[in-house]
Design a protein around this motif. Structure first.
Motif, PDB file in Angstrom:
ATOM      1  N   THR A 130       0.844  -1.199   0.000  1.00 36.02           N
ATOM      2  CA  THR A 130       0.000   0.000   0.000  1.00 36.02           C
ATOM      3  C   THR A 130       0.877   1.246   0.000  1.00 36.02           C
ATOM      4  O   THR A 130       2.049   1.201   0.388  1.00 36.02           O
ATOM      5  CB  THR A 130      -0.920   0.036   1.238  1.00 36.02           C
ATOM      6  OG1 THR A 130      -0.114  -0.004   2.428  1.00 36.02           O
ATOM      7  CG2 THR A 130      -1.868  -1.150   1.245  1.00 36.02           C
ATOM      8  N   LEU A 166       1.378   1.349  -6.221  1.00 36.35           N
ATOM      9  CA  LEU A 166      -0.048   1.080  -6.426  1.00 36.35           C
ATOM     10  C   LEU A 166      -0.234  -0.062  -7.419  1.00 36.35           C
ATOM     11  O   LEU A 166      -1.075  -0.954  -7.217  1.00 36.35           O
ATOM     12  CB  LEU A 166      -0.750   2.337  -6.930  1.00 36.35           C
ATOM     13  CG  LEU A 166      -2.278   2.269  -7.087  1.00 36.35           C
ATOM     14  CD1 LEU A 166      -2.939   1.923  -5.770  1.00 36.35           C
ATOM     15  CD2 LEU A 166      -2.818   3.601  -7.621  1.00 36.35           C
ATOM     16  N   SER A 217     -15.668  -1.757   0.917  1.00 37.69           N
ATOM     17  CA  SER A 217     -14.522  -0.865   1.053  1.00 37.69           C
ATOM     18  C   SER A 217     -14.845   0.273   2.006  1.00 37.69           C
ATOM     19  O   SER A 217     -15.808   1.007   1.805  1.00 37.69           O
ATOM     20  CB  SER A 217     -14.140  -0.288  -0.315  1.00 37.69           C
ATOM     21  OG  SER A 217     -13.251   0.800  -0.166  1.00 37.69           O
ATOM     22  N   TYR A 242      -6.334   4.842   1.685  1.00 35.36           N
ATOM     23  CA  TYR A 242      -5.365   4.375   0.692  1.00 35.36           C
ATOM     24  C   TYR A 242      -5.210   2.858   0.661  1.00 35.36           C
ATOM     25  O   TYR A 242      -4.850   2.281  -0.357  1.00 35.36           O
ATOM     26  CB  TYR A 242      -4.005   5.036   0.939  1.00 35.36           C
ATOM     27  CG  TYR A 242      -3.333   4.647   2.241  1.00 35.36           C
ATOM     28  CD1 TYR A 242      -2.448   3.588   2.298  1.00 35.36           C
ATOM     29  CD2 TYR A 242      -3.579   5.356   3.421  1.00 35.36           C
ATOM     30  CE1 TYR A 242      -1.821   3.238   3.487  1.00 35.36           C
ATOM     31  CE2 TYR A 242      -2.974   5.014   4.602  1.00 35.36           C
ATOM     32  CZ  TYR A 242      -2.094   3.961   4.637  1.00 35.36           C
ATOM     33  OH  TYR A 242      -1.477   3.598   5.823  1.00 35.36           O
ATOM     34  N   SER A 280      -7.554   0.615   0.757  1.00 37.65           N
ATOM     35  CA  SER A 280      -8.616  -0.018  -0.031  1.00 37.65           C
ATOM     36  C   SER A 280      -8.484   0.236  -1.533  1.00 37.65           C
ATOM     37  O   SER A 280      -9.084  -0.478  -2.337  1.00 37.65           O
ATOM     38  CB  SER A 280      -9.982   0.472   0.453  1.00 37.65           C
ATOM     39  OG  SER A 280     -10.082   1.876   0.282  1.00 37.65           O
ATOM     40  N   LEU A 281      -7.708   1.247  -1.911  1.00 41.10           N
ATOM     41  CA  LEU A 281      -7.651   1.638  -3.315  1.00 41.10           C
ATOM     42  C   LEU A 281      -7.137   0.532  -4.246  1.00 41.10           C
ATOM     43  O   LEU A 281      -7.762   0.277  -5.292  1.00 41.10           O
ATOM     44  CB  LEU A 281      -6.805   2.908  -3.464  1.00 41.10           C
ATOM     45  CG  LEU A 281      -6.898   3.636  -4.801  1.00 41.10           C
ATOM     46  CD1 LEU A 281      -8.338   3.981  -5.142  1.00 41.10           C
ATOM     47  CD2 LEU A 281      -6.053   4.909  -4.765  1.00 41.10           C
ATOM     48  N   LEU A 316      -9.371  -1.025  -7.430  1.00 43.01           N
ATOM     49  CA  LEU A 316      -8.869  -0.851  -8.790  1.00 43.01           C
ATOM     50  C   LEU A 316      -8.581  -2.190  -9.467  1.00 43.01           C
ATOM     51  O   LEU A 316      -8.660  -2.299 -10.693  1.00 43.01           O
ATOM     52  CB  LEU A 316      -7.605   0.014  -8.781  1.00 43.01           C
ATOM     53  CG  LEU A 316      -7.798   1.482  -8.377  1.00 43.01           C
ATOM     54  CD1 LEU A 316      -6.472   2.224  -8.369  1.00 43.01           C
ATOM     55  CD2 LEU A 316      -8.782   2.182  -9.306  1.00 43.01           C
ATOM     56  N   ALA A 365      -9.199   8.840  -1.855  1.00 44.74           N
ATOM     57  CA  ALA A 365      -9.385   7.461  -2.316  1.00 44.74           C
ATOM     58  C   ALA A 365     -10.839   7.205  -2.698  1.00 44.74           C
ATOM     59  O   ALA A 365     -11.130   6.583  -3.725  1.00 44.74           O
ATOM     60  CB  ALA A 365      -8.928   6.479  -1.244  1.00 44.74           C
ATOM     61  N   ASN A 366     -11.771   7.698  -1.887  1.00 39.02           N
ATOM     62  CA  ASN A 366     -13.191   7.448  -2.164  1.00 39.02           C
ATOM     63  C   ASN A 366     -13.688   8.189  -3.405  1.00 39.02           C
ATOM     64  O   ASN A 366     -14.668   7.775  -4.025  1.00 39.02           O
ATOM     65  CB  ASN A 366     -14.044   7.798  -0.950  1.00 39.02           C
ATOM     66  CG  ASN A 366     -14.348   6.581  -0.097  1.00 39.02           C
ATOM     67  OD1 ASN A 366     -14.121   5.444  -0.508  1.00 39.02           O
ATOM     68  ND2 ASN A 366     -14.869   6.795   1.092  1.00 39.02           N
ATOM     69  N   ILE A 413     -12.034   8.281  -6.108  1.00 39.50           N
ATOM     70  CA  ILE A 413     -11.688   7.325  -7.164  1.00 39.50           C
ATOM     71  C   ILE A 413     -12.583   6.092  -7.062  1.00 39.50           C
ATOM     72  O   ILE A 413     -13.097   5.594  -8.063  1.00 39.50           O
ATOM     73  CB  ILE A 413     -10.200   6.933  -7.060  1.00 39.50           C
ATOM     74  CG1 ILE A 413      -9.314   8.180  -7.204  1.00 39.50           C
ATOM     75  CG2 ILE A 413      -9.837   5.891  -8.120  1.00 39.50           C
ATOM     76  CD1 ILE A 413      -7.851   7.935  -6.905  1.00 39.50           C
ATOM     77  N   ILE A 414     -12.765   5.604  -5.845  1.00 35.43           N
ATOM     78  CA  ILE A 414     -13.581   4.408  -5.617  1.00 35.43           C
ATOM     79  C   ILE A 414     -15.028   4.631  -6.044  1.00 35.43           C
ATOM     80  O   ILE A 414     -15.688   3.706  -6.538  1.00 35.43           O
ATOM     81  CB  ILE A 414     -13.497   4.005  -4.129  1.00 35.43           C
ATOM     82  CG1 ILE A 414     -12.087   3.484  -3.804  1.00 35.43           C
ATOM     83  CG2 ILE A 414     -14.555   2.967  -3.760  1.00 35.43           C
ATOM     84  CD1 ILE A 414     -11.807   3.326  -2.334  1.00 35.43           C
TER      85      ILE A 414
END
Length: 345
Positions: free
Chosen positions: A60, A78, A99, A103, A105-106, A110, A129-130, A132-133
């Motif tokens: 991570t 990543l 999730s 960071y 969980s990213l 993905l 991060a969220n 993106i999620i």
């Protein structure tokens, strides 16, 4: 009963404790629970207490808001984490992924392609991060109604919180029975600023109150302190502590606030400044101050004298705040679980 679920989130207790709160209910619905977390984060230690959860560590990387040059390595680390996650996904074939953001969980999100993702955001705005999620999740569960209203896929569920049923007497704390007891906690990783400020006034403070101070990992100071100053890196029996404290002094992480609110404990919140965060704790603190559930001392005003004055004032006002805190408790765990089961294959 479904076959498998992957849960992920870590770095701080705010990303871990809601998952821990969910575990007993998830166990009833899934024959296999897999926690994907970091190799050395606090989630690894905390999840080791649950024998029915399989822990899978991955690489991570966290975005550094201060030392920006460190972020050069993010794409490479990543990508490495995503490769590791693809192997985990292939091995366990989860029905869904829950999730909690952050960071940790990213890479999991993905790396997934067809697995339904149910995500959760505790703060008033989505974290990096969220954001993106959110593009990949089926639904984004939120703590605040106002947050859900800004998202097409948002639904307000509240934060799943732990059951603090164990309030049995513990004899490990040095407390004077004639003094009120306060809890001081600077977040799961501790706060050097709060710790140092408290310790400059501890002699004066302990003449009026007992103190249970959770300083965070590796932050304990070997020094002669008053008898009724109790210093710990981490504490397991929060149920008992919540049952004996009159007030709490805390950072303004959403999960900690939710736990204190569920136990009807008046709060003095000291949010992280915008220089040290994206400003989410400031927004949390403003919201609960407006509701009348907490007092706020902003980081730029944190001095030994101001902290002492605020603690003494809140001790006097605690009964008034407790009356205001009687709000309807929501079954947040049940609401999040409902979304998980809805989207599980």
């Amino acid at each position: 009963m479904k076959n498998s679920i992957i849960v992920t989130g870590g770095g701080t207790a705010g990303h871990i404790m809601p998952i821990i709160a969910m575990l007993p209910e998830l166990r009833k619905e899934f024959s296999s629970i897999v926690y994907v977390g970091s190799k050395n984060g606090m989630e690894k230690q905390l999840i080791s207490n649950y024998s029915y959860v399989k822990y899978c560590p991955i690489t991570t990387v966290k975005f550094d808001r201060v030392k920006l040059w460190k972020n050069i390595a993010i794409p490479f680390l990543l990508f490495k984490g995503m490769i590791e996650c693809k192997k985990i996904l292939k091995k366990y074939k989860p029905n869904c992924i829950f999730s909690k953001g952050g960071y940790v969980s990213l890479p999991v999100v993905l790396a997934s392609k067809k697995v339904p993702i149910i995500a959760h955001e505790s703060d008033t705005t989505l974290g990096l991060a969220n954001k993106i999620i959110y593009r990949k999740c089926k639904v984004m569960c939120t703590n605040f109604e106002q947050t859900a209203k800004t998202l097409k896929k948002g639904i307000c569920t509240g934060i799943p919180i732990r059951n603090f049923a164990d309030k049995s007497q513990k004899n490990i704390y040095n407390l004077y029975p004639n003094l009120p007891t306060i809890l001081i906690i600077g977040g799961s990783l501790g706060s050097k600023t709060i710790n140092e400020t408290v310790q400059t006034i501890v002699e004066k403070l302990c003449k009026s109150v007992n103190v249970i101070h959770i300083v965070g990992k590796n932050n304990k100071v070997d020094k002669h302190f008053p008898y009724n100053y109790n210093q710990y890196e981490y504490v397991e029996d929060m149920g008992y502590i919540f049952s004996i404290v009159s007030i709490a002094v805390s950072r303004a992480g959403a999960n900690t606030i939710a736990e204190l609110l569920s136990e009807n404990i008046p709060m003095l919140l000291i949010p992280l400044s915008k220089q040290a965060s994206r400003g989410d704790q400031i927004e949390n603190a403003k919201y609960y101050k407006q509701k009348g559930f907490a007092h706020v001392l902003y980081s730029e005003h944190l001095t030994p004298q101001n902290l002492y004055n605020e603690i003494m004032f809140l001790i006097q006002e605690k009964d008034k705040i407790k009356i205001m805190q009687h709000v309807e408790q929501v079954d947040s765990t049940g609401k999040v679980l409902e979304q998980i089961m809805k989207y599980s294959k």
